[in-house]
Design a protein around this motif. Sequence first.
Motif, PDB file in Angstrom:
ATOM      1  N   HIS A 188     -18.590 -17.658  20.380  1.00 40.75           N
ATOM      2  CA  HIS A 188     -18.298 -16.367  20.993  1.00 40.75           C
ATOM      3  C   HIS A 188     -19.523 -15.813  21.720  1.00 40.75           C
ATOM      4  CE1 HIS A 188     -14.494 -16.636  19.156  1.00 40.75           C
ATOM      5  NE2 HIS A 188     -14.809 -16.164  17.967  1.00 40.75           N
ATOM      6  N   MET A 189     -20.705 -15.984  21.140  1.00 46.28           N
ATOM      7  CA  MET A 189     -21.921 -15.516  21.787  1.00 46.28           C
ATOM      8  C   MET A 189     -22.151 -16.241  23.104  1.00 46.28           C
ATOM      9  SD  MET A 189     -25.834 -15.380  20.351  1.00 46.28           S
ATOM     10  CE  MET A 189     -25.982 -17.173  20.307  1.00 46.28           C
ATOM     11  N   CYS A 190     -21.964 -17.564  23.102  1.00 47.20           N
ATOM     12  CA  CYS A 190     -22.121 -18.343  24.330  1.00 47.20           C
ATOM     13  C   CYS A 190     -21.116 -17.902  25.388  1.00 47.20           C
ATOM     14  CB  CYS A 190     -21.948 -19.835  24.035  1.00 47.20           C
ATOM     15  SG  CYS A 190     -23.344 -20.608  23.204  1.00 47.20           S
ATOM     16  N   THR A 191     -19.884 -17.652  24.971  1.00 42.86           N
ATOM     17  CA  THR A 191     -18.857 -17.242  25.922  1.00 42.86           C
ATOM     18  C   THR A 191     -19.205 -15.913  26.567  1.00 42.86           C
ATOM     19  OG1 THR A 191     -17.147 -18.410  24.664  1.00 42.86           O
ATOM     20  CG2 THR A 191     -16.411 -16.699  26.193  1.00 42.86           C
ATOM     21  N   VAL A 192     -19.673 -14.959  25.755  1.00 43.02           N
ATOM     22  CA  VAL A 192     -20.044 -13.637  26.290  1.00 43.02           C
ATOM     23  C   VAL A 192     -21.215 -13.759  27.257  1.00 43.02           C
ATOM     24  CG1 VAL A 192     -20.992 -11.379  25.686  1.00 43.02           C
ATOM     25  CG2 VAL A 192     -19.130 -12.351  24.336  1.00 43.02           C
ATOM     26  N   LEU A 193     -22.273 -14.469  26.844  1.00 44.36           N
ATOM     27  CA  LEU A 193     -23.441 -14.626  27.711  1.00 44.36           C
ATOM     28  C   LEU A 193     -23.096 -15.370  28.987  1.00 44.36           C
ATOM     29  CD1 LEU A 193     -26.404 -15.427  25.287  1.00 44.36           C
ATOM     30  CD2 LEU A 193     -26.072 -13.387  26.685  1.00 44.36           C
ATOM     31  N   GLN A 194     -22.259 -16.408  28.864  1.00 41.89           N
ATOM     32  CA  GLN A 194     -21.866 -17.175  30.035  1.00 41.89           C
ATOM     33  C   GLN A 194     -21.090 -16.300  31.015  1.00 41.89           C
ATOM     34  OE1 GLN A 194     -19.132 -20.405  29.247  1.00 41.89           O
ATOM     35  NE2 GLN A 194     -19.913 -21.607  30.953  1.00 41.89           N
ATOM     36  N   SER A 195     -20.175 -15.501  30.498  1.00 44.47           N
ATOM     37  CA  SER A 195     -19.388 -14.624  31.362  1.00 44.47           C
ATOM     38  C   SER A 195     -20.270 -13.591  32.040  1.00 44.47           C
ATOM     39  CB  SER A 195     -18.295 -13.925  30.539  1.00 44.47           C
ATOM     40  OG  SER A 195     -17.429 -14.867  29.942  1.00 44.47           O
ATOM     41  N   LEU A 196     -21.203 -13.009  31.269  1.00 45.92           N
ATOM     42  CA  LEU A 196     -22.116 -12.023  31.832  1.00 45.92           C
ATOM     43  C   LEU A 196     -23.008 -12.643  32.885  1.00 45.92           C
ATOM     44  CD1 LEU A 196     -23.093  -9.077  31.558  1.00 45.92           C
ATOM     45  CD2 LEU A 196     -24.768  -9.888  29.888  1.00 45.92           C
ATOM     46  N   GLN A 197     -23.484 -13.833  32.600  1.00 48.49           N
ATOM     47  CA  GLN A 197     -24.347 -14.536  33.536  1.00 48.49           C
ATOM     48  C   GLN A 197     -23.636 -14.809  34.846  1.00 48.49           C
ATOM     49  OE1 GLN A 197     -26.277 -18.019  31.921  1.00 48.49           O
ATOM     50  NE2 GLN A 197     -26.052 -19.143  33.833  1.00 48.49           N
ATOM     51  N   ILE A 198     -22.391 -15.266  34.764  1.00 50.80           N
ATOM     52  CA  ILE A 198     -21.651 -15.613  35.972  1.00 50.80           C
ATOM     53  C   ILE A 198     -21.353 -14.379  36.815  1.00 50.80           C
ATOM     54  CG2 ILE A 198     -19.436 -16.467  36.825  1.00 50.80           C
ATOM     55  CD1 ILE A 198     -19.455 -18.504  34.553  1.00 50.80           C
TER      56      ILE A 198
END
Length: 526
Positions: free
Chosen positions: A163-173
């Motif tokens: 979940h942390m990776c998904t949130v950071l990835q979405s924010l990054q994109i």
Amino acid sequence: MSAPIEHTIGIVHVEPGEKSAKGDKDFFSSGRSVDGTPSLLDYTLYAEETRKREQDTQTQRFSAVTSQTDSELVDARLALRTASRASVFYLITTAILGPFNAPFAFSQVGYVPGVFLYVIMGGIACYTGLIIWRLFCQLDSDKHPVKTYSDLGERIFGKWFRHMCTVLQSLQIIIGIGTIILGNAQNVEQIATNRKICFSVAILIWALVGMVIGQIRSLKEYGWLASPVVWMNLFIIFVVMGVVVHSPPNYAAAKAAFGLSPGPVMTARFVSLPLFSKVNGIMQIVYAYAGAMIFPELMAEMRRPMDFWKAMCCAQLLIVTVYILFGVFVYTFQGQFSMPLAYQGLSIYAWQTVGNAFSLMMGMIAAGLYGNIGIKVAYYEIIEGWFKGPPLMSTKGRIVWSFMVLIYWSLVFVIGSTIPQVQTISGFVAAIGFIHFTYTFPPLLLVGFQMQLDASQNDKGDTWWNLSRWIRAFFYGKWYYKGFNAVLFLGSLAMAALGMYGTGEAIRATFASGAAATSFGCGVPV
């Protein structure tokens, strides 16, 4: 041929489903099967079988297929695996942003730190890329494929890490797309000879274009657009290098962006600037290697993921070389007047317009691709995962997708208009997202992977709440290698914190100066 994976990482061969005495779910994902879910050791055995199949060109099917369902899954899996190492090399070089901010990075730190940091960061990025490759090959199999970075994290640390990776990835994109449309808005302003269009309106125009092209759900539709992007990048690089030799810097753009008055070009081996300016320059260098987030996705479609390291190393070598040569060359002729987008630092309007026009096309192709991936990540995690909604490719999924596209690109517009400074927002993106996927997470994942496997050796029935298990996990096997990666992880965290400080101060300083464009305003930052 590379050394066997188990010799490098220290795999313990056990039978699928073999367990230790007690549960391991305290801190990590699991050391054994729970409720039918394969354990970490199970994943490694399935992966070992898949790697053997890939090495045998005569074997086209997974030897451990045990049911019709498994057979169908494997057939679908093999149908997707079509990419060669040459195509992956091409994808890596096109996925990582071009070198147009390299001269600006040199202007913030100087020749010596610039070259040193580009080489060191490139080397570390290559090393962490190899870590991701090794972990992928150890955990991916035909029966249990790894599709995303989040999948990799979940198998080692559990769902919380996913979940942390998904949130950071979405924010990054989404912030990365905001950076792209900021650049496009600046291009429009310069083509219009500046200040002919309200800057926030220019950002809105590109957000609306994104809402239109974002309606495309399949990445296949974008595929044919990718090839020309490389040649467009090379063309602009040669144009900029040729023009800066025979013309002065764009003093007007430098005045608007940095408040610098016209004067002689100054370069230095070491630049004397405030700390936050130097940190912002370093973050531009970090930004240059921000491609590791997509490495698992690329390997998931390769015929032979074991060959990924060859494509990745060649791509990183090319990227380091081009970034240093282009950055040093342009900085030599433009010095402190180097712009965050090098082609916007050209004083000859015709050539500046050529660079801006090509950048508009490349920017929207990149934004469309990133937007497609970002919305899909959100759709799979939120619509299908949390709300058990319709599949993406269904009719109802089409309707939900259309609304999500409108919401997503509206957020992009808000981000772009709130901080309308491309040089500061790109550094901020590097600090909060790119640096973690490229530098922080890979050594952490490897340490966690090795510690779980080593803790299972001579298992005494203790758990992660017991100090004895931590001691055995760390000191069994290659403890010095774990220590090195742990130090790299902590150093990356410190660099991320420093980057967030530096870019935050840079954003504050830009708004404090009268030259900066304001949030949701019409002022132009170039």
